[in-house]
Motif scaffolding. Structure first.
Motif, PDB file in Angstrom:
ATOM      1  N   VAL A  12      87.723  -4.066  30.094  1.00 58.59           N
ATOM      2  CA  VAL A  12      87.402  -5.766  28.981  1.00 58.59           C
ATOM      3  C   VAL A  12      89.119  -5.932  28.292  1.00 58.59           C
ATOM      4  O   VAL A  12      89.185  -4.413  27.256  1.00 58.59           O
ATOM      5  N   GLN A  13      89.800  -6.902  27.938  1.00 60.18           N
ATOM      6  CA  GLN A  13      90.330  -6.941  27.010  1.00 60.18           C
ATOM      7  C   GLN A  13      89.994  -7.355  25.865  1.00 60.18           C
ATOM      8  O   GLN A  13      88.875  -7.733  25.533  1.00 60.18           O
ATOM      9  N   PRO A  14      90.548  -7.541  24.383  1.00 62.00           N
ATOM     10  CA  PRO A  14      90.285  -7.610  23.554  1.00 62.00           C
ATOM     11  C   PRO A  14      89.644  -9.316  23.549  1.00 62.00           C
ATOM     12  O   PRO A  14      90.914  -9.662  24.035  1.00 62.00           O
ATOM     13  N   GLY A  15      89.021 -10.087  22.759  1.00 63.45           N
ATOM     14  CA  GLY A  15      88.445 -11.213  23.236  1.00 63.45           C
ATOM     15  C   GLY A  15      87.989 -11.728  24.026  1.00 63.45           C
ATOM     16  O   GLY A  15      87.546 -12.883  24.591  1.00 63.45           O
ATOM     17  N   GLY A  16      87.674 -10.643  25.037  1.00 63.50           N
ATOM     18  CA  GLY A  16      87.046 -10.786  26.608  1.00 63.50           C
ATOM     19  C   GLY A  16      85.352 -11.354  26.263  1.00 63.50           C
ATOM     20  O   GLY A  16      84.893 -10.902  25.777  1.00 63.50           O
ATOM     21  N   MET A  82      78.108 -10.149  25.922  1.00 64.96           N
ATOM     22  CA  MET A  82      79.163 -10.308  24.884  1.00 64.96           C
ATOM     23  C   MET A  82      80.198 -10.687  24.672  1.00 64.96           C
ATOM     24  O   MET A  82      80.886 -10.945  25.841  1.00 64.96           O
ATOM     25  N   ASN A  83      80.518 -11.166  23.605  1.00 68.00           N
ATOM     26  CA  ASN A  83      82.123 -12.671  23.334  1.00 68.00           C
ATOM     27  C   ASN A  83      82.989 -12.018  22.840  1.00 68.00           C
ATOM     28  O   ASN A  83      82.090 -10.664  21.594  1.00 68.00           O
ATOM     29  N   SER A  84      83.708 -12.704  22.661  1.00 65.93           N
ATOM     30  CA  SER A  84      84.617 -11.793  21.317  1.00 65.93           C
ATOM     31  C   SER A  84      84.330 -10.664  21.014  1.00 65.93           C
ATOM     32  O   SER A  84      84.893 -10.333  19.642  1.00 65.93           O
ATOM     33  N   LEU A  85      85.195  -9.501  22.179  1.00 67.03           N
ATOM     34  CA  LEU A  85      85.038  -8.115  22.084  1.00 67.03           C
ATOM     35  C   LEU A  85      85.902  -7.745  21.496  1.00 67.03           C
ATOM     36  O   LEU A  85      86.983  -8.017  21.427  1.00 67.03           O
ATOM     37  N   LYS A  86      86.412  -6.532  21.053  1.00 65.77           N
ATOM     38  CA  LYS A  86      86.926  -6.258  20.305  1.00 65.77           C
ATOM     39  C   LYS A  86      86.858  -4.340  20.510  1.00 65.77           C
ATOM     40  O   LYS A  86      86.459  -3.980  20.872  1.00 65.77           O
ATOM     41  N   PRO A  87      87.871  -3.171  20.245  1.00 69.81           N
ATOM     42  CA  PRO A  87      88.271  -2.306  20.254  1.00 69.81           C
ATOM     43  C   PRO A  87      87.123  -1.485  20.207  1.00 69.81           C
ATOM     44  O   PRO A  87      86.479  -0.742  20.563  1.00 69.81           O
ATOM     45  N   THR A 106      75.919   2.327  30.123  1.00 70.71           N
ATOM     46  CA  THR A 106      77.134   1.785  30.948  1.00 70.71           C
ATOM     47  C   THR A 106      78.012   1.672  29.803  1.00 70.71           C
ATOM     48  O   THR A 106      77.581   1.388  28.991  1.00 70.71           O
ATOM     49  N   GLN A 107      79.186   1.795  30.227  1.00 63.60           N
ATOM     50  CA  GLN A 107      80.617   2.534  29.770  1.00 63.60           C
ATOM     51  C   GLN A 107      80.975   1.167  29.383  1.00 63.60           C
ATOM     52  O   GLN A 107      81.628  -0.023  30.629  1.00 63.60           O
ATOM     53  N   VAL A 108      81.215   0.460  27.987  1.00 66.44           N
ATOM     54  CA  VAL A 108      81.879  -0.573  28.102  1.00 66.44           C
ATOM     55  C   VAL A 108      83.566  -0.104  27.365  1.00 66.44           C
ATOM     56  O   VAL A 108      83.608   0.778  26.008  1.00 66.44           O
ATOM     57  N   THR A 109      84.527  -0.600  27.734  1.00 70.37           N
ATOM     58  CA  THR A 109      86.163  -0.409  26.878  1.00 70.37           C
ATOM     59  C   THR A 109      86.484  -1.178  26.611  1.00 70.37           C
ATOM     60  O   THR A 109      86.611  -2.515  27.418  1.00 70.37           O
ATOM     61  N   VAL A 110      87.081  -1.574  25.468  1.00 69.63           N
ATOM     62  CA  VAL A 110      87.687  -3.037  25.532  1.00 69.63           C
ATOM     63  C   VAL A 110      89.093  -2.358  25.236  1.00 69.63           C
ATOM     64  O   VAL A 110      89.426  -1.964  23.675  1.00 69.63           O
ATOM     65  N   SER A 111      90.163  -2.524  26.022  1.00 68.67           N
ATOM     66  CA  SER A 111      91.268  -2.349  25.426  1.00 68.67           C
ATOM     67  C   SER A 111      92.829  -2.962  25.792  1.00 68.67           C
ATOM     68  O   SER A 111      92.215  -3.675  26.939  1.00 68.67           O
ATOM     69  N   SER A 112      93.839  -2.878  25.303  1.00 69.91           N
ATOM     70  CA  SER A 112      94.658  -3.740  26.374  1.00 69.91           C
ATOM     71  C   SER A 112      95.595  -3.102  26.952  1.00 69.91           C
ATOM     72  O   SER A 112      97.089  -3.567  27.498  1.00 69.91           O
TER      73      SER A 112
END
Length: 112
Positions: A12-16, A82-87, A106-112
């Motif tokens: 997910v992108q940052p902020g997602g 999870m809201n407003s996700l950050k890297p 379960t893998q969560v990756t926050v990246s643009s």
């Protein structure tokens, strides 16, 4: 033997936003407190949020105001919205019954 299966991770992108689910087998789910933890590569496992059998919730300071834990006893499932996700939220997320039974991550990756 109770088993926990976590799902819902992704990229997910940052902020997602993402919603993680953790479903328990068996009928004892409603009798236990539940928690979410996370572990990033090279770091120690970190407590994220917890919910009691009475639906009292607590969240780590690092996620407070952005993440929300909840449970649905009829579905034997605990959720992590999870809201407003950050890297820095990038990690493998796992749920646990009182630290004794664990799901897979379960893998969560926050990246643009």
């Amino acid at each position: 033997q109770v088993q926990l299966v976590a799902s819902g991770g992704g990229l997910v992108q940052p902020g997602g936003s993402l919603r993680l689910s953790c479903r328990a087998s068996g009928n004892i789910f409603r009798s236990y407190d539940m928690s979410w933890f996370r572990q990033a590569p090279g770091k120690q496992r970190e407590w994220v949020a917890g919910i009691t059998i009475g639906d009292t919730t607590n969240h780590a300071d690092s996620v407070k105001g952005r993440f929300t834990i909840s449970r649905d006893n009829a579905k034997n499932t605990v959720y992590l919205q999870m809201n407003s996700l950050k890297p820095e939220d990038t990690a493998a997320y796992s749920c646990t019954i009182e630290g004794r039974i664990w799901s897979q991550g379960t893998q969560v990756t926050v990246s643009s």
